[in-house]
Design a protein around this motif. Structure first.
Motif, mmCIF file in Angstrom:
data_model
loop_
_atom_site.group_PDB
_atom_site.id
_atom_site.type_symbol
_atom_site.label_atom_id
_atom_site.label_comp_id
_atom_site.label_asym_id
_atom_site.label_seq_id
_atom_site.Cartn_x
_atom_site.Cartn_y
_atom_site.Cartn_z
ATOM 1 N N PRO A 42 -135.555 -27.975 -5.760
ATOM 2 C CA PRO A 42 -135.813 -26.600 -5.330
ATOM 3 C C PRO A 42 -134.877 -26.197 -4.192
ATOM 4 C CG PRO A 42 -137.838 -27.892 -5.322
ATOM 5 C CD PRO A 42 -136.710 -28.843 -5.505
ATOM 6 N N ALA A 43 -134.457 -24.938 -4.212
ATOM 7 C CA ALA A 43 -133.587 -24.421 -3.162
ATOM 8 C C ALA A 43 -133.853 -22.928 -2.987
ATOM 9 C CB ALA A 43 -132.123 -24.647 -3.513
ATOM 10 N N GLU A 44 -133.651 -22.452 -1.770
ATOM 11 C CA GLU A 44 -133.809 -21.035 -1.479
ATOM 12 C C GLU A 44 -132.471 -20.326 -1.624
ATOM 13 O OE1 GLU A 44 -135.371 -18.010 2.020
ATOM 14 O OE2 GLU A 44 -135.114 -20.136 2.492
ATOM 15 N N VAL A 45 -132.476 -19.173 -2.263
ATOM 16 C CA VAL A 45 -131.258 -18.375 -2.423
ATOM 17 C C VAL A 45 -130.999 -17.632 -1.112
ATOM 18 C CG1 VAL A 45 -130.146 -16.508 -3.703
ATOM 19 C CG2 VAL A 45 -131.654 -18.129 -4.900
ATOM 20 N N LEU A 46 -129.839 -17.911 -0.503
ATOM 21 C CA LEU A 46 -129.470 -17.278 0.763
ATOM 22 C C LEU A 46 -128.543 -16.083 0.576
ATOM 23 C CD1 LEU A 46 -128.689 -20.408 2.966
ATOM 24 C CD2 LEU A 46 -130.820 -19.109 2.825
ATOM 25 N N GLU A 77 -135.546 -15.733 -2.818
ATOM 26 C CA GLU A 77 -136.337 -16.402 -3.847
ATOM 27 C C GLU A 77 -135.918 -17.861 -3.966
ATOM 28 O OE1 GLU A 77 -137.728 -13.094 -6.962
ATOM 29 O OE2 GLU A 77 -135.610 -13.625 -7.156
ATOM 30 N N TYR A 78 -136.756 -18.648 -4.624
ATOM 31 C CA TYR A 78 -136.491 -20.075 -4.812
ATOM 32 C C TYR A 78 -136.173 -20.361 -6.265
ATOM 33 C CZ TYR A 78 -138.087 -21.199 -0.129
ATOM 34 O OH TYR A 78 -138.201 -21.289 1.238
ATOM 35 N N VAL A 79 -135.266 -21.324 -6.462
ATOM 36 C CA VAL A 79 -134.871 -21.742 -7.803
ATOM 37 C C VAL A 79 -134.850 -23.260 -7.884
ATOM 38 C CG1 VAL A 79 -133.476 -19.697 -8.331
ATOM 39 C CG2 VAL A 79 -132.415 -21.632 -7.159
ATOM 40 N N LEU A 80 -134.944 -23.761 -9.110
ATOM 41 C CA LEU A 80 -134.698 -25.178 -9.368
ATOM 42 C C LEU A 80 -133.230 -25.317 -9.728
ATOM 43 C CD1 LEU A 80 -137.647 -26.508 -11.552
ATOM 44 C CD2 LEU A 80 -137.024 -27.216 -9.253
ATOM 45 N N VAL A 81 -132.530 -26.258 -9.078
ATOM 46 C CA VAL A 81 -131.106 -26.460 -9.322
ATOM 47 C C VAL A 81 -130.882 -27.817 -9.959
ATOM 48 C CG1 VAL A 81 -128.823 -26.601 -8.265
ATOM 49 C CG2 VAL A 81 -130.513 -25.013 -7.342
ATOM 50 N N ARG A 131 -142.468 -19.467 -3.905
ATOM 51 C CA ARG A 131 -142.216 -20.088 -2.597
ATOM 52 C C ARG A 131 -143.174 -21.254 -2.381
ATOM 53 N NH1 ARG A 131 -140.098 -19.163 2.434
ATOM 54 N NH2 ARG A 131 -141.383 -19.806 4.193
ATOM 55 N N GLU A 132 -144.440 -21.044 -2.734
ATOM 56 C CA GLU A 132 -145.453 -22.086 -2.543
ATOM 57 C C GLU A 132 -145.107 -23.358 -3.338
ATOM 58 O OE1 GLU A 132 -149.753 -22.476 -4.379
ATOM 59 O OE2 GLU A 132 -149.754 -21.054 -2.702
ATOM 60 N N GLU A 133 -144.753 -23.180 -4.598
ATOM 61 C CA GLU A 133 -144.422 -24.332 -5.432
ATOM 62 C C GLU A 133 -143.162 -25.042 -4.936
ATOM 63 O OE1 GLU A 133 -143.714 -25.420 -10.145
ATOM 64 O OE2 GLU A 133 -144.179 -23.373 -9.564
ATOM 65 N N ALA A 134 -142.162 -24.264 -4.522
ATOM 66 C CA ALA A 134 -140.920 -24.847 -4.020
ATOM 67 C C ALA A 134 -141.160 -25.664 -2.760
ATOM 68 C CB ALA A 134 -139.897 -23.741 -3.755
ATOM 69 N N LEU A 135 -141.918 -25.113 -1.810
ATOM 70 C CA LEU A 135 -142.169 -25.829 -0.558
ATOM 71 C C LEU A 135 -143.000 -27.083 -0.789
ATOM 72 C CD1 LEU A 135 -142.765 -22.822 1.864
ATOM 73 C CD2 LEU A 135 -140.689 -24.208 1.570
ATOM 74 N N LYS A 136 -143.946 -27.013 -1.710
ATOM 75 C CA LYS A 136 -144.746 -28.187 -2.037
ATOM 76 C C LYS A 136 -143.863 -29.289 -2.635
ATOM 77 C CE LYS A 136 -148.213 -27.210 -4.620
ATOM 78 N NZ LYS A 136 -149.293 -27.053 -5.617
ATOM 79 N N THR A 137 -142.963 -28.916 -3.524
ATOM 80 C CA THR A 137 -142.062 -29.894 -4.147
ATOM 81 C C THR A 137 -141.098 -30.478 -3.126
ATOM 82 O OG1 THR A 137 -142.233 -28.704 -6.235
ATOM 83 C CG2 THR A 137 -140.401 -30.244 -6.006
#
Length: 74
Positions: free
Chosen positions: A6-10, A40-44, A55-61
């Motif tokens: 997971p990563a946040e798009v900057l 937003e967050y994406v899986l890379v 956001r919740e799922e990304a931060l948990k992962t």
């Protein structure tokens, strides 16, 4: 087994390149496969954003990854 992180798009550049933040690392990735906006967050996986995440799922992962890395250092 393949792993996506997971990563946040900057930032979005040239329409299909995004700068993402993994927490300690920023990297440019392709966003051809997903429709995302800054914040937003994406899986890379191998340089491609392959799925949007909440956001919740990304931060948990990301927390799980941190716990795994910490356990490996012990």
């Amino acid at each position: 087994m393949c792993i996506a992180i997971p990563a946040e798009v900057l930032e979005i550049k040239d329409g299909n390149i995004a700068v993402v933040d993994y927490g300690d690392l920023k990297q440019e990735v392709r966003i051809d496969l997903v429709d995302v906006e800054v914040g937003e967050y994406v899986l890379v996986h191998v340089g491609f954003a392959i799925q949007k995440l909440s956001r919740e799922e990304a931060l948990k992962t990301l927390k799980v990854f941190e716990e795994v890395y910490a356990a490996m250092e012990e």
